[in-house]
Design a protein around this motif. Structure first.
Motif, short mmCIF file in Angstrom:
data_model
loop_
_atom_site.label_atom_id
_atom_site.label_comp_id
_atom_site.label_asym_id
_atom_site.label_seq_id
_atom_site.Cartn_x
_atom_site.Cartn_y
_atom_site.Cartn_z
N HIS A 1 -6.91 11.97 5.92
CA HIS A 1 -7.00 10.66 6.60
C HIS A 1 -5.89 10.59 7.65
CE1 HIS A 1 -9.35 8.55 3.14
NE2 HIS A 1 -9.26 9.82 2.82
N VAL A 2 -6.02 11.36 8.71
CA VAL A 2 -4.92 11.54 9.66
C VAL A 2 -4.56 10.23 10.38
CG1 VAL A 2 -4.17 12.79 11.73
CG2 VAL A 2 -5.43 13.98 9.91
N LYS A 3 -3.27 9.91 10.34
CA LYS A 3 -2.74 8.67 10.92
C LYS A 3 -2.28 8.94 12.35
CE LYS A 3 0.24 8.13 7.27
NZ LYS A 3 1.12 7.40 6.31
N TRP A 4 -2.06 7.88 13.13
CA TRP A 4 -1.59 7.99 14.53
C TRP A 4 -2.43 9.04 15.26
CZ3 TRP A 4 2.14 9.21 10.53
CH2 TRP A 4 2.73 8.07 9.99
N TYR B 1 1.28 16.70 12.92
CA TYR B 1 0.53 16.70 11.66
C TYR B 1 -0.94 16.95 11.99
CZ TYR B 1 -1.33 15.53 7.12
OH TYR B 1 -1.97 15.62 5.91
N ALA C 1 -4.71 13.44 2.39
CA ALA C 1 -4.15 14.32 3.44
C ALA C 1 -5.06 14.46 4.66
CB ALA C 1 -3.86 15.69 2.86
N CYS D 1 -3.36 10.17 -2.77
CA CYS D 1 -2.66 11.40 -2.40
C CYS D 1 -2.95 12.47 -3.45
CB CYS D 1 -1.16 11.14 -2.32
SG CYS D 1 -0.22 12.59 -1.81
N TYR E 1 -1.77 21.52 -0.16
CA TYR E 1 -2.98 20.79 -0.60
C TYR E 1 -4.11 21.72 -1.01
CZ TYR E 1 -0.40 16.82 1.17
OH TYR E 1 0.57 15.89 1.37
N THR F 1 2.77 4.66 0.71
CA THR F 1 3.00 5.30 2.01
C THR F 1 3.39 6.75 1.80
OG1 THR F 1 3.72 3.22 2.98
CG2 THR F 1 4.39 5.23 4.12
N ARG F 2 2.69 7.64 2.52
CA ARG F 2 3.00 9.06 2.43
C ARG F 2 3.14 9.59 3.86
NH1 ARG F 2 5.15 13.46 2.41
NH2 ARG F 2 4.56 15.17 1.03
N ASN F 3 4.39 9.74 4.31
CA ASN F 3 4.68 10.27 5.65
C ASN F 3 5.35 11.64 5.52
OD1 ASN F 3 3.78 7.84 6.68
ND2 ASN F 3 5.83 6.99 6.97
N HIS F 4 4.96 12.56 6.39
CA HIS F 4 5.62 13.86 6.41
C HIS F 4 6.69 13.93 7.50
CE1 HIS F 4 1.86 14.81 4.29
NE2 HIS F 4 2.52 15.81 3.75
N PHE G 1 0.87 -1.19 0.00
CA PHE G 1 0.00 0.00 0.00
C PHE G 1 0.91 1.24 0.00
CE2 PHE G 1 -3.10 3.05 1.50
CZ PHE G 1 -4.35 2.52 1.20
N LEU H 1 -7.72 5.26 -1.21
CA LEU H 1 -7.06 6.45 -0.69
C LEU H 1 -6.10 6.95 -1.76
CD1 LEU H 1 -5.95 6.15 2.96
CD2 LEU H 1 -4.79 7.72 1.46
N ASP I 1 3.20 2.10 9.45
CA ASP I 1 3.27 3.14 8.41
C ASP I 1 1.89 3.73 8.08
OD1 ASP I 1 5.79 3.94 7.53
OD2 ASP I 1 6.08 2.11 6.33
N HIS I 2 0.84 2.98 8.37
CA HIS I 2 -0.49 3.44 7.97
C HIS I 2 -1.32 3.92 9.16
CE1 HIS I 2 0.59 2.37 3.97
NE2 HIS I 2 0.97 1.18 4.40
N1 MTE Z 1 -1.31 11.59 8.97
C1 MTE Z 1 -0.25 11.90 9.74
N2 MTE Z 1 -0.40 11.88 11.08
N3 MTE Z 1 0.93 12.23 9.19
C2 MTE Z 1 1.12 12.28 7.83
O1 MTE Z 1 2.22 12.56 7.36
N4 MTE Z 1 0.05 12.03 5.60
C3 MTE Z 1 -1.23 12.23 4.94
C4 MTE Z 1 -2.28 11.26 5.46
N5 MTE Z 1 -2.29 11.24 6.89
C5 MTE Z 1 0.00 11.98 6.99
C6 MTE Z 1 -1.21 11.59 7.63
C7 MTE Z 1 -1.19 12.12 3.49
S1 MTE Z 1 -0.70 13.50 2.63
C8 MTE Z 1 -1.66 11.02 2.82
S2 MTE Z 1 -1.75 10.96 1.14
C9 MTE Z 1 -2.12 9.82 3.57
O2 MTE Z 1 -1.98 9.98 4.97
C10 MTE Z 1 -1.33 8.60 3.14
O3 MTE Z 1 -1.74 7.48 3.85
P1 MTE Z 1 -0.91 6.13 3.73
O4 MTE Z 1 0.53 6.42 4.05
O5 MTE Z 1 -1.54 5.16 4.66
O6 MTE Z 1 -1.04 5.68 2.30
#
Ligand code: MTE
Ligand code: MO
Length: 372
Positions: free
Chosen positions: A204-207, A157, A202, A91, A227, A43-46, A41, A89, A187-188
Protein backbone atom coordinates in the motif's frame (compact mmCIF):
# COMPACT_ATOMS: atom_id res chain seq x y z
CA UNK A 1 18.10 15.75 10.83
CA UNK A 2 15.95 14.38 7.97
CA UNK A 3 13.19 13.61 10.50
CA UNK A 4 12.90 17.16 11.85
CA UNK A 5 9.94 17.85 9.57
CA UNK A 6 7.96 14.71 10.55
CA UNK A 7 4.35 15.43 11.68
CA UNK A 8 3.17 15.55 15.30
CA UNK A 9 1.72 12.26 16.57
CA UNK A 10 -0.96 11.26 19.05
CA UNK A 11 0.56 10.69 22.51
CA UNK A 12 -1.44 7.51 23.14
CA UNK A 13 0.44 5.57 20.43
CA UNK A 14 2.96 3.00 21.60
CA UNK A 15 6.16 3.93 19.77
CA UNK A 16 8.34 1.09 18.47
CA UNK A 17 10.79 3.40 16.71
CA UNK A 18 10.88 7.21 16.64
CA UNK A 19 13.04 7.72 13.49
CA UNK A 20 11.63 6.43 11.22
CA UNK A 21 8.32 6.64 13.05
CA UNK A 22 6.64 3.32 13.86
CA UNK A 23 3.83 3.09 16.36
CA UNK A 24 0.68 1.14 17.23
CA UNK A 25 -2.46 1.93 19.22
CA UNK A 26 -2.83 0.20 22.60
CA UNK A 27 -4.96 -2.98 22.32
CA UNK A 28 -7.95 -1.69 24.31
CA UNK A 29 -8.33 1.39 22.09
CA UNK A 30 -7.79 -0.56 18.87
CA UNK A 31 -11.12 -2.35 19.09
CA UNK A 32 -13.14 0.49 20.64
CA UNK A 33 -14.22 1.45 17.12
CA UNK A 34 -14.86 -0.59 14.01
CA UNK A 35 -13.25 2.23 12.00
CA UNK A 36 -9.93 3.20 13.53
CA UNK A 37 -9.77 6.97 14.11
CA UNK A 38 -7.03 8.50 11.91
CA UNK A 39 -4.89 9.82 14.82
CA UNK A 40 -4.44 6.32 16.30
CA UNK A 41 -4.20 4.31 13.04
CA UNK A 42 -0.93 2.34 13.28
CA UNK A 43 1.99 3.92 11.42
CA UNK A 44 4.76 2.06 9.65
CA UNK A 45 7.38 4.32 8.02
CA UNK A 46 10.73 3.19 6.66
CA UNK A 47 11.99 6.71 5.92
CA UNK A 48 11.35 10.37 6.79
CA UNK A 49 7.84 11.62 5.92
CA UNK A 50 7.97 13.78 2.78
CA UNK A 51 6.23 17.16 2.93
CA UNK A 52 4.40 17.39 -0.40
CA UNK A 53 2.63 20.44 -1.83
CA UNK A 54 -0.85 19.40 -3.02
CA UNK A 55 -0.85 22.18 -5.64
CA UNK A 56 2.29 21.03 -7.41
CA UNK A 57 1.86 17.29 -6.68
CA UNK A 58 1.86 15.11 -9.80
CA UNK A 59 1.36 11.37 -10.11
CA UNK A 60 3.38 9.97 -12.99
CA UNK A 61 1.67 7.03 -14.71
CA UNK A 62 3.83 5.37 -17.36
CA UNK A 63 1.78 4.27 -20.37
CA UNK A 64 2.47 1.41 -22.80
CA UNK A 65 4.08 2.20 -26.20
CA UNK A 66 0.65 2.27 -27.86
CA UNK A 67 -0.83 4.37 -25.04
CA UNK A 68 0.19 7.59 -23.31
CA UNK A 69 1.97 8.49 -20.10
CA UNK A 70 -0.03 10.63 -17.67
CA UNK A 71 1.02 13.33 -15.27
CA UNK A 72 -1.96 13.64 -12.94
CA UNK A 73 -2.61 16.49 -10.52
CA UNK A 74 -4.91 15.93 -7.55
CA UNK A 75 -7.70 17.67 -9.50
CA UNK A 76 -7.16 15.21 -12.36
CA UNK A 77 -7.49 12.29 -9.93
CA UNK A 78 -10.71 13.73 -8.46
CA UNK A 79 -12.25 13.58 -11.96
CA UNK A 80 -12.12 9.76 -12.03
CA UNK A 81 -15.19 8.05 -10.50
CA UNK A 82 -14.71 8.11 -6.72
CA UNK A 83 -14.86 4.80 -4.88
CA UNK A 84 -15.10 4.39 -1.12
CA UNK A 85 -14.28 1.09 0.55
CA UNK A 86 -13.55 -0.03 4.07
CA UNK A 87 -10.26 -1.88 4.14
CA UNK A 88 -8.17 -3.33 6.97
CA UNK A 89 -4.46 -2.77 6.58
CA UNK A 90 -2.07 -5.12 8.38
CA UNK A 91 1.71 -5.03 8.50
CA UNK A 92 3.47 -8.34 7.77
CA UNK A 93 5.23 -7.82 11.11
CA UNK A 94 2.07 -7.60 13.21
CA UNK A 95 2.52 -9.73 16.39
CA UNK A 96 6.24 -10.14 15.68
CA UNK A 97 7.07 -9.77 19.40
CA UNK A 98 5.51 -13.19 19.99
CA UNK A 99 7.96 -14.71 17.51
CA UNK A 100 10.84 -12.94 19.25
CA UNK A 101 9.77 -14.46 22.54
CA UNK A 102 10.22 -17.89 20.96
CA UNK A 103 13.53 -17.11 19.22
CA UNK A 104 15.25 -13.90 18.14
CA UNK A 105 14.21 -12.28 14.84
CA UNK A 106 15.22 -9.10 12.98
CA UNK A 107 12.52 -6.43 12.99
CA UNK A 108 10.37 -4.00 14.94
CA UNK A 109 8.71 -5.38 18.05
CA UNK A 110 5.07 -5.04 17.03
CA UNK A 111 2.52 -6.38 19.47
CA UNK A 112 -1.09 -6.91 18.30
CA UNK A 113 -1.60 -3.35 17.00
CA UNK A 114 0.08 -3.27 13.56
CA UNK A 115 -3.39 -3.50 12.05
CA UNK A 116 -6.12 -0.87 11.60
CA UNK A 117 -9.24 -0.22 9.53
CA UNK A 118 -10.30 2.85 7.56
CA UNK A 119 -12.78 3.87 4.91
CA UNK A 120 -10.61 4.89 1.96
CA UNK A 121 -11.77 7.13 -0.88
CA UNK A 122 -10.12 7.53 -4.24
CA UNK A 123 -9.86 6.58 -7.89
CA UNK A 124 -9.68 2.97 -8.95
CA UNK A 125 -6.21 2.00 -10.16
CA UNK A 126 -7.80 0.06 -13.07
CA UNK A 127 -9.52 3.24 -14.31
CA UNK A 128 -6.27 5.23 -14.21
CA UNK A 129 -4.29 2.45 -15.91
CA UNK A 130 -6.99 2.15 -18.59
CA UNK A 131 -6.75 5.89 -19.27
CA UNK A 132 -3.02 5.46 -19.89
CA UNK A 133 -3.87 2.70 -22.38
CA UNK A 134 -3.05 -0.38 -20.32
CA UNK A 135 -4.97 -3.61 -20.79
CA UNK A 136 -4.77 -6.94 -18.99
CA UNK A 137 -2.17 -8.90 -20.93
CA UNK A 138 -1.60 -12.61 -21.24
CA UNK A 139 1.93 -12.70 -19.90
CA UNK A 140 2.79 -12.11 -16.26
CA UNK A 141 3.27 -8.44 -15.58
CA UNK A 142 3.44 -6.32 -12.44
CA UNK A 143 2.38 -2.84 -11.48
CA UNK A 144 5.28 -1.12 -9.73
CA UNK A 145 4.72 1.74 -7.29
CA UNK A 146 7.28 4.30 -6.15
CA UNK A 147 6.87 6.44 -3.05
CA UNK A 148 8.28 9.96 -2.79
CA UNK A 149 10.03 9.13 0.49
CA UNK A 150 13.72 8.41 -0.05
CA UNK A 151 16.89 7.47 1.83
CA UNK A 152 20.14 9.53 1.79
CA UNK A 153 21.25 7.75 -1.42
CA UNK A 154 18.04 8.90 -3.17
CA UNK A 155 16.44 5.45 -3.21
CA UNK A 156 12.65 5.60 -3.02
CA UNK A 157 10.35 3.20 -1.17
CA UNK A 158 8.85 0.83 -3.73
CA UNK A 159 6.66 -2.26 -4.10
CA UNK A 160 4.57 -4.04 -6.71
CA UNK A 161 1.44 -6.14 -7.21
CA UNK A 162 0.50 -8.42 -10.12
CA UNK A 163 -1.10 -6.56 -13.07
CA UNK A 164 -4.01 -9.00 -13.01
CA UNK A 165 -5.01 -7.78 -9.54
CA UNK A 166 -4.49 -4.14 -10.50
CA UNK A 167 -6.72 -4.41 -13.59
CA UNK A 168 -9.48 -6.46 -11.89
CA UNK A 169 -12.31 -4.06 -11.00
CA UNK A 170 -13.51 -6.64 -8.43
CA UNK A 171 -10.18 -6.38 -6.59
CA UNK A 172 -10.97 -2.68 -5.96
CA UNK A 173 -7.36 -1.46 -5.81
CA UNK A 174 -7.48 2.27 -5.06
CA UNK A 175 -5.33 5.33 -5.48
CA UNK A 176 -6.68 6.81 -2.27
CA UNK A 177 -6.73 10.52 -1.44
CA UNK A 178 -9.18 10.26 1.48
CA UNK A 179 -9.08 8.39 4.78
CA UNK A 180 -12.31 8.38 6.79
CA UNK A 181 -13.65 11.36 4.87
CA UNK A 182 -10.56 13.53 5.31
CA UNK A 183 -7.50 14.13 3.14
CA UNK A 184 -4.88 11.49 3.99
CA UNK A 185 -2.88 12.48 7.08
CA UNK A 186 0.83 13.00 6.28
CA UNK A 187 1.86 9.81 8.11
CA UNK A 188 -0.54 7.78 5.96
CA UNK A 189 0.63 9.00 2.57
CA UNK A 190 -0.62 12.54 1.85
CA UNK A 191 -1.70 13.33 -0.78
CA UNK A 192 -2.10 9.90 -2.49
CA UNK A 193 -1.45 6.28 -1.49
CA UNK A 194 -2.21 2.88 -2.92
CA UNK A 195 -4.76 0.71 -1.10
CA UNK A 196 -4.67 -2.96 -2.11
CA UNK A 197 -7.57 -4.72 -0.32
CA UNK A 198 -6.68 -8.10 1.18
CA UNK A 199 -2.96 -7.61 0.61
CA UNK A 200 -0.08 -7.03 3.05
CA UNK A 201 0.51 -3.41 4.17
CA UNK A 202 3.92 -3.18 2.46
CA UNK A 203 2.26 -2.95 -0.99
CA UNK A 204 0.00 0.00 0.00
CA UNK A 205 2.61 2.52 -1.14
CA UNK A 206 2.26 5.95 0.49
CA UNK A 207 3.24 9.37 -0.98
CA UNK A 208 2.77 7.77 -4.38
CA UNK A 209 4.93 9.35 -7.08
CA UNK A 210 5.04 6.86 -9.92
CA UNK A 211 3.09 3.92 -11.30
CA UNK A 212 4.48 1.72 -14.09
CA UNK A 213 3.73 -1.66 -15.61
CA UNK A 214 6.82 -3.87 -15.76
CA UNK A 215 7.61 -7.43 -16.86
CA UNK A 216 9.18 -8.11 -13.43
CA UNK A 217 8.28 -7.37 -9.83
CA UNK A 218 9.61 -4.13 -8.34
CA UNK A 219 13.40 -4.26 -7.81
CA UNK A 220 12.90 -2.48 -4.49
CA UNK A 221 14.61 -3.90 -1.43
CA UNK A 222 11.19 -4.20 0.22
CA UNK A 223 9.80 -6.31 -2.61
CA UNK A 224 12.82 -8.58 -3.15
CA UNK A 225 14.87 -8.68 0.05
CA UNK A 226 12.22 -8.33 2.71
CA UNK A 227 8.56 -9.27 3.35
CA UNK A 228 9.01 -12.93 2.44
CA UNK A 229 8.41 -16.04 4.52
CA UNK A 230 10.88 -18.89 5.14
CA UNK A 231 11.11 -22.22 6.95
CA UNK A 232 12.03 -22.10 10.64
CA UNK A 233 15.33 -23.79 9.70
CA UNK A 234 16.50 -20.95 7.44
CA UNK A 235 18.92 -18.53 9.13
CA UNK A 236 20.77 -15.39 8.00
CA UNK A 237 23.69 -17.52 6.68
CA UNK A 238 21.50 -19.72 4.51
CA UNK A 239 18.62 -17.44 3.47
CA UNK A 240 18.06 -17.10 -0.30
CA UNK A 241 15.55 -14.30 -0.81
CA UNK A 242 15.07 -15.20 -4.49
CA UNK A 243 13.73 -18.62 -3.50
CA UNK A 244 10.52 -17.36 -1.85
CA UNK A 245 7.59 -15.41 -3.29
CA UNK A 246 6.94 -11.90 -2.02
CA UNK A 247 4.09 -11.75 0.48
CA UNK A 248 0.85 -10.51 -1.12
CA UNK A 249 -2.37 -11.92 0.43
CA UNK A 250 -2.05 -12.53 4.15
CA UNK A 251 -3.13 -15.59 6.18
CA UNK A 252 -6.06 -15.64 8.62
CA UNK A 253 -5.42 -13.64 11.78
CA UNK A 254 -7.05 -12.87 15.11
CA UNK A 255 -6.07 -11.45 18.48
CA UNK A 256 -7.49 -10.70 21.91
CA UNK A 257 -7.45 -7.02 22.83
CA UNK A 258 -9.33 -7.30 26.14
CA UNK A 259 -8.47 -8.38 28.80
CA UNK A 260 -4.75 -7.92 28.47
CA UNK A 261 -1.94 -10.30 29.33
CA UNK A 262 -1.12 -10.24 33.04
CA UNK A 263 -4.33 -8.40 33.98
CA UNK A 264 -6.35 -9.33 37.07
CA UNK A 265 -10.05 -9.80 36.31
CA UNK A 266 -13.00 -9.83 38.72
CA UNK A 267 -14.96 -12.99 39.49
CA UNK A 268 -18.44 -13.18 38.01
CA UNK A 269 -18.49 -12.35 34.34
CA UNK A 270 -15.72 -11.51 31.89
CA UNK A 271 -16.00 -9.97 28.42
CA UNK A 272 -13.33 -11.05 25.99
CA UNK A 273 -12.88 -8.87 22.91
CA UNK A 274 -10.68 -8.82 19.85
CA UNK A 275 -10.38 -8.62 16.08
CA UNK A 276 -10.28 -11.19 13.27
CA UNK A 277 -9.39 -10.78 9.60
CA UNK A 278 -8.12 -12.77 6.64
CA UNK A 279 -6.31 -11.80 3.44
CA UNK A 280 -7.44 -12.04 -0.17
CA UNK A 281 -11.03 -11.03 0.57
CA UNK A 282 -11.70 -14.23 2.52
CA UNK A 283 -14.36 -13.62 5.15
CA UNK A 284 -13.98 -14.62 8.79
CA UNK A 285 -16.74 -17.14 9.46
CA UNK A 286 -16.02 -17.98 13.10
CA UNK A 287 -13.88 -17.06 16.08
CA UNK A 288 -13.30 -19.72 18.74
CA UNK A 289 -12.34 -18.72 22.27
CA UNK A 290 -10.98 -20.95 25.02
CA UNK A 291 -10.56 -20.14 28.71
CA UNK A 292 -8.53 -23.26 29.43
CA UNK A 293 -5.59 -22.93 27.04
CA UNK A 294 -7.35 -24.61 24.13
CA UNK A 295 -8.99 -27.70 25.63
CA UNK A 296 -12.60 -26.49 25.35
CA UNK A 297 -13.96 -23.77 23.04
CA UNK A 298 -16.86 -21.35 22.76
CA UNK A 299 -17.88 -19.36 19.71
CA UNK A 300 -17.59 -15.58 19.93
CA UNK A 301 -20.19 -13.14 18.62
CA UNK A 302 -19.03 -11.37 15.45
CA UNK A 303 -19.66 -7.61 15.34
CA UNK A 304 -18.95 -4.89 12.84
CA UNK A 305 -19.85 -4.78 9.18
CA UNK A 306 -20.91 -8.05 7.57
CA UNK A 307 -18.44 -8.69 4.73
CA UNK A 308 -19.18 -9.58 1.11
CA UNK A 309 -18.03 -13.02 -0.07
CA UNK A 310 -14.67 -12.84 -1.88
CA UNK A 311 -14.51 -9.13 -1.01
CA UNK A 312 -14.19 -9.30 2.76
CA UNK A 313 -11.60 -6.54 2.90
CA UNK A 314 -12.25 -5.45 6.48
CA UNK A 315 -11.95 -7.07 9.86
CA UNK A 316 -14.71 -8.29 12.17
CA UNK A 317 -14.61 -7.31 15.79
CA UNK A 318 -15.79 -10.04 18.16
CA UNK A 319 -16.72 -10.54 21.76
CA UNK A 320 -17.61 -13.30 24.17
CA UNK A 321 -19.32 -12.61 27.51
CA UNK A 322 -18.88 -15.61 29.83
CA UNK A 323 -19.06 -16.49 33.51
CA UNK A 324 -15.60 -16.81 35.06
CA UNK A 325 -15.28 -20.53 35.96
CA UNK A 326 -15.59 -20.79 39.73
CA UNK A 327 -12.57 -21.79 41.76
CA UNK A 328 -10.08 -20.77 39.05
CA UNK A 329 -7.16 -18.56 40.15
CA UNK A 330 -6.04 -17.91 36.59
CA UNK A 331 -7.26 -18.31 33.04
CA UNK A 332 -5.39 -19.07 29.84
CA UNK A 333 -7.53 -17.30 27.26
CA UNK A 334 -6.96 -18.26 23.64
CA UNK A 335 -8.55 -17.13 20.37
CA UNK A 336 -8.40 -18.47 16.83
CA UNK A 337 -10.31 -17.50 13.71
CA UNK A 338 -11.56 -19.53 10.72
CA UNK A 339 -12.01 -17.97 7.27
CA UNK A 340 -14.41 -19.01 4.51
CA UNK A 341 -11.76 -21.24 2.90
CA UNK A 342 -11.61 -22.98 6.31
CA UNK A 343 -8.07 -21.76 6.80
CA UNK A 344 -7.14 -21.84 10.49
CA UNK A 345 -4.37 -20.35 12.61
CA UNK A 346 -1.51 -22.58 13.81
CA UNK A 347 -1.63 -23.33 17.55
CA UNK A 348 1.96 -22.27 18.28
CA UNK A 349 4.71 -20.06 16.88
CA UNK A 350 7.36 -22.81 16.59
CA UNK A 351 6.33 -24.25 13.20
CA UNK A 352 5.89 -20.80 11.57
CA UNK A 353 8.85 -18.99 13.13
CA UNK A 354 10.95 -17.24 10.47
CA UNK A 355 14.05 -15.08 10.64
CA UNK A 356 12.22 -11.83 9.77
CA UNK A 357 9.35 -12.51 12.13
CA UNK A 358 6.63 -12.00 9.52
CA UNK A 359 3.24 -13.76 9.17
CA UNK A 360 2.94 -14.25 12.91
CA UNK A 361 -0.59 -15.64 13.28
CA UNK A 362 -0.49 -18.38 15.89
CA UNK A 363 -3.41 -18.70 18.34
CA UNK A 364 -3.34 -15.58 20.46
CA UNK A 365 -2.94 -16.33 24.15
CA UNK A 366 -3.57 -14.10 27.14
CA UNK A 367 -2.90 -15.17 30.71
CA UNK A 368 -5.01 -13.46 33.39
CA UNK A 369 -5.37 -13.73 37.17
CA UNK A 370 -8.76 -13.96 38.84
CA UNK A 371 -9.28 -11.66 41.86
CA UNK A 372 -10.00 -13.48 45.15
N1 MTE B 1 4.93 3.47 1.54
C1 MTE B 1 6.02 4.27 1.55
N2 MTE B 1 6.16 5.18 0.56
N3 MTE B 1 6.94 4.18 2.52
C2 MTE B 1 6.84 3.26 3.55
O1 MTE B 1 7.70 3.22 4.43
N4 MTE B 1 5.52 1.39 4.49
C3 MTE B 1 4.68 0.28 4.07
C4 MTE B 1 3.38 0.78 3.46
N5 MTE B 1 3.63 1.80 2.49
C5 MTE B 1 5.71 2.38 3.54
C6 MTE B 1 4.75 2.56 2.51
C7 MTE B 1 4.34 -0.67 5.12
S1 MTE B 1 5.49 -1.87 5.46
C8 MTE B 1 3.11 -0.70 5.72
S2 MTE B 1 2.68 -1.89 6.84
C9 MTE B 1 2.09 0.33 5.41
O2 MTE B 1 2.57 1.29 4.48
C10 MTE B 1 1.66 1.05 6.68
O3 MTE B 1 0.72 2.03 6.38
P1 MTE B 1 0.29 3.06 7.52
O4 MTE B 1 1.53 3.71 8.07
O5 MTE B 1 -0.65 4.01 6.88
O6 MTE B 1 -0.40 2.25 8.58
MO1 MO C 1 4.67 -3.37 6.98
Amino acid sequence: DPYADDPKRHPVLKVNSQCPFNAEPPPGLLTDNYITPNPIFFTRNHLPVPNLDPDTYRLHVVGPPEGQSLSLSLEDLYRFPKHEITVTLQCAGNRRSEMTRFKEVKGLEWRTGAISTACWGGARLCDVLAQAGHQVCENEAHVCFEGLDSDPTGTYYGASIPLARAMDPEAEVLLAYEMNGEPLPRDHGFPVRVVVPGVVGARHVKWLGKVSVEPEESYSHWQRRDYKGFSPSVDWDTVDFDSAPSIQELPVQSAITEPQDGETIETGEVTIRGYAWSGGGRAVVRVDVSLDGGITWQTAELNGEEQRPRKAWAWRLWQLKVPVPTGKKELNIVCKAVDDSYNVQPDTVAPIWNLRGVLSNAWHRVHVHVAK
